[in-house]
Design an enzyme around this catalytic site. Structure first.
Site, mmCIF file in Angstrom:
data_model
loop_
_atom_site.group_PDB
_atom_site.id
_atom_site.type_symbol
_atom_site.label_atom_id
_atom_site.label_comp_id
_atom_site.label_asym_id
_atom_site.label_seq_id
_atom_site.Cartn_x
_atom_site.Cartn_y
_atom_site.Cartn_z
ATOM 1 N N LYS B 77 0.865 -1.118 0.020
ATOM 2 C CA LYS B 77 -0.090 0.086 0.088
ATOM 3 C C LYS B 77 0.847 1.286 0.006
ATOM 4 O O LYS B 77 2.034 1.355 0.768
ATOM 5 C CB LYS B 77 -1.091 -0.160 1.243
ATOM 6 C CG LYS B 77 -1.705 1.204 1.431
ATOM 7 C CD LYS B 77 -2.817 0.784 2.468
ATOM 8 C CE LYS B 77 -3.869 2.209 2.485
ATOM 9 N NZ LYS B 77 -4.751 1.746 3.867
ATOM 10 N N SER B 147 -9.202 2.201 2.868
ATOM 11 C CA SER B 147 -8.548 2.784 1.757
ATOM 12 C C SER B 147 -7.416 2.166 1.281
ATOM 13 O O SER B 147 -6.711 2.422 0.470
ATOM 14 C CB SER B 147 -7.624 3.952 2.784
ATOM 15 O OG SER B 147 -6.975 3.385 3.865
ATOM 16 N N SER B 171 -9.800 0.063 6.977
ATOM 17 C CA SER B 171 -9.368 0.185 5.807
ATOM 18 C C SER B 171 -8.650 -1.201 5.203
ATOM 19 O O SER B 171 -8.387 -1.411 4.106
ATOM 20 C CB SER B 171 -8.129 1.166 5.686
ATOM 21 O OG SER B 171 -8.898 2.623 5.763
#
Lengths: 443, 443
Positions: B77, B147, B171
């Site tokens: 990420k 996210s 997330s």
């Protein structure tokens, strides 16, 4: 008075009225450093050319673009990322390590116009009590404290006007006391720790150094610290205020210097019209030192796993011990420590709310002899664990005439209140406590 | 079966028996990515040459020097520092930002031999619910969640074998559910967060993605996760175990898909011989959503001050709102939230300890239509605040045949226990829950 001796507030006034340029001020500091560095050894990295270039650029900045710290020189502990200087943690694993990124605190300081002087010495990863090469400016045969050794010594020795430290046990307050300066550990997580090496997430706190509370107020503004109820405009008056004198559960570790300072502090506050109650914490606080130790080891076990995996042979045995869990702490014990400290925090706030501030030791005594040990964090780690703001207020001295400070404590998020109280108390302690910075430094 | 479809455990076995090279496996993933990227858009940065070079180097590594993840491809990420790839947080402020430093998690993964594929999309600073460009691999008109949008989609779409996400609200778990994969949020602070962008210190947790629980076990080993009492060697048996079914205080937000999945989960567990008790949390837990919201805003106020100071015009309004305290949260309310959550954590542990696991929703329903919103974190943020480990177990589907997972919860630091239970439960849910990854993906 030489420019290097000025406080930040004084520097700003002289830059504003045009009687000083950033470059002249920077050169004054650099010559002080040149003169003293062989003795104090506060710097892990310092490039005079870089400092002068920053100073020149700051002098060129249009007045309307100048920030609230325009030109003020700051020493940065070498566990905080700076994009244009190495960050080496006093670890052989990170020799020459220079990630091109600024810590959150550095972004904020640069934007405010601060002049970054250089990186200051630290114990390895700000996690050990084995000192770096740095000596105490008031006696080079003694420790400046740690782990923020270099920032504490640099500000104490007039080599920097302001300094950044960190505190996980007593790493900001202890050097504050040993070097005779103001040290401020704000409420936990009230300043972003982004870009500051992790030891224990629930303890690590950015710390601030200055030689006046006005300078700490400047920094508090820059870092947007604020209380729910701002302190009144009128100055805080010691007369009529109520203080608590707290020896804590680690009082058996106290030495003669701090014991005398506590007595003298109470007498001075009373002489100035304050009420001083000696208080004791309820017995449930007795576990704090143990909780702190357990969490330190448990969180350190996580924090130093990467270094242990890649270079265990270059990681200090104390930290290898964390990762390998030498004390065999179980998670259950860690959770008890986390949860017990969490439960004590609001209780501590409620106790502290009854006083203008709690007055308590910063350290057992003046700086210990030798550079091997940076001293005990026992009196500080309680407050690190409780997340309260603390300020080391200098003014006292020990048997060898070295500085001793005392800690003022307020409830969490009463940072601005604590600074206001520290200013009034500091004026008394500095004037009548018996220790004088300028005569100690011979300036 | 193509190499890109393998789980990490399968890849390791084939690398070991010589039936696959890291390079061939990497090229298989790269061709899958090439084929699918125009639709899924999971990558913020990917350099095929860099991937192939790593793969070749890994193939050259002597067998005795190979780590436990030797050659396994991981998607990272883009809020986690990687020294050889940019880290841009999906923020225009950090376009091209490439600090030459690895996050702690990346140091550990590299040392274990992982193949870093590239950086995956995120919402801005992993802090917003406005989606990036990424689409759900099971339906490109829908969100992959956020996210950790890119890591969730990449693992769901067979473009990566493992993925790193983060969770501050929901997330990690939410994209796990939306993409039909296993998502693991370990106990808070059991993996170092060094080098992972801060939003809220007390919530932010590294999250792990895989398509099998065995793969999560591999990662748990690499990250040194351990329970005080390791789970027994013998496989966990659902028969005779006791589970709790927990709808939580945010159940009014549930949709038909998750409601049906909860019913089916209970029926399946009972059919396999487990006892399933529907439980309710004591009323004091009702404050959790509010506490989470207050702390998120209060900590975000600190975390994004640097960006607000330097580039407020390029910071999303939601985060500007944090820094400017648009909801006028007082510190007193923040402390109440901190302290109340802290007090609830051991209570939650005690409740969870009575069961093999708590079964609770991951999300209100299957992935919402459109890419604008990454969905609700309501069902996840409770557990983020309580610091418990959670695993999203896939296997169910919604009205549009998109995947729905459920969350299993265990007490803090019972991560390995939770994985063992998740494996047994996952086998049932995946076999009989009604959703099938391979048929959904047409592979």
């Amino acid at each position: 008075m030489e420019a290097y001796q000025l406080t930040a507030t004084q520097v700003l006034a002289r830059l504003k009225d045009g009687s000083l340029t950033v470059e002249d001020y920077a050169r004054s500091l650099l010559s002080r450093i040149e003169q003293r560095d062989a003795t104090v050894k506060a710097w892990a990295y310092l490039d005079p050319g870089y400092v002068v270039n920053q100073a020149k650029a700051l002098d060129q900045a249009p007045r309307e673009q100048r920030g609230p710290l325009h030109g003020v020189a700051v020493a940065v502990k070498d566990v905080i990322y700076t994009k244009d200087m190495p960050t080496q943690f006093n670890s052989p694993i990170y020799e020459g390590h220079a990630p091109s990124v600024d810590a959150a605190s550095i972004v904020i300081l640069r934007k405010a116009g601060a002049l970054l002087l250089g990186k200051t010495t630290t114990t390895e990863f700000a996690a050990k009590t084995v000192g770096p090469k740095t000596s105490n400016p008031h006696d080079p045969t003694r420790s400046p404290g740690g782990s923020s050794s270099g920032s504490g010594a640099a500000v104490g020795d007039f080599q920097a006007t302001l300094g950044l430290g960190t505190q996980t046990g007593g790493s900001t307050i202890r050097p504050g006391s040993f070097n005779g300066i103001y040290a401020f550990k704000p409420t936990w997580n009230s300043i972003s720790r982004e870009g500051q090496k992790i030891y224990a997430l629930l303890f690590d706190t950015l710390g601030l150094y200055a030689r006046s509370v006005d300078d700490l107020e400047l920094l508090a503004d820059v870092f947007a610290l604020h209380d729910d109820t701002p302190p009144p405009e009128a100055p805080f008056r010691v007369r009529g205020a109520k203080f608590a004198l707290l020896k804590t559960m680690v009082w058996p570790e106290v030495g003669t210097g701090t014991a005398a300072a506590m007595d003298k502090a109470a007498a001075l506050l009373r002489a100035h019209g304050a009420e001083v109650d000696e208080i004791q914490l309820p017995p449930e606080f007795d576990g704090m030192p143990h909780y702190h130790r357990v969490v330190l080891h448990a969180e350190g076990r996580v924090a130093f796993l990467p270094e242990h995996r890649t270079a265990a042979d270059r990681l200090h045995g104390f930290l290898v011990g964390h990762v390998e869990n030498e004390h065999k702490y179980m998670h259950a014990e860690q959770l008890r420590a986390w949860d017990s400290m969490a439960a004590l925090r609001p209780k501590m706030d409620a106790i502290a709310a009854g006083y203008a501030a709690i007055v308590t030791p910063s350290v057992p005594d003046e700086a210990p002899k030798g550079l091997e040990s940076t001293g005990s964090a026992s009196f500080c780690s309680i407050w690190t664990g409780l997340h309260t703001p603390t300020v080391n207020v200098p003014g006292f001295k020990g048997e060898n005439s070295l500085p001793i400070g005392l800690t003022l404590v307020a409830p969490r998020y009463h940072d601005r209140h604590l600074l206001v109280v520290s200013k009034a108390v500091g004026e008394i302690f500095e004037a009548e406590g018996g220790w004088d910075r300028n005569s100690s430094m011979g300036v």
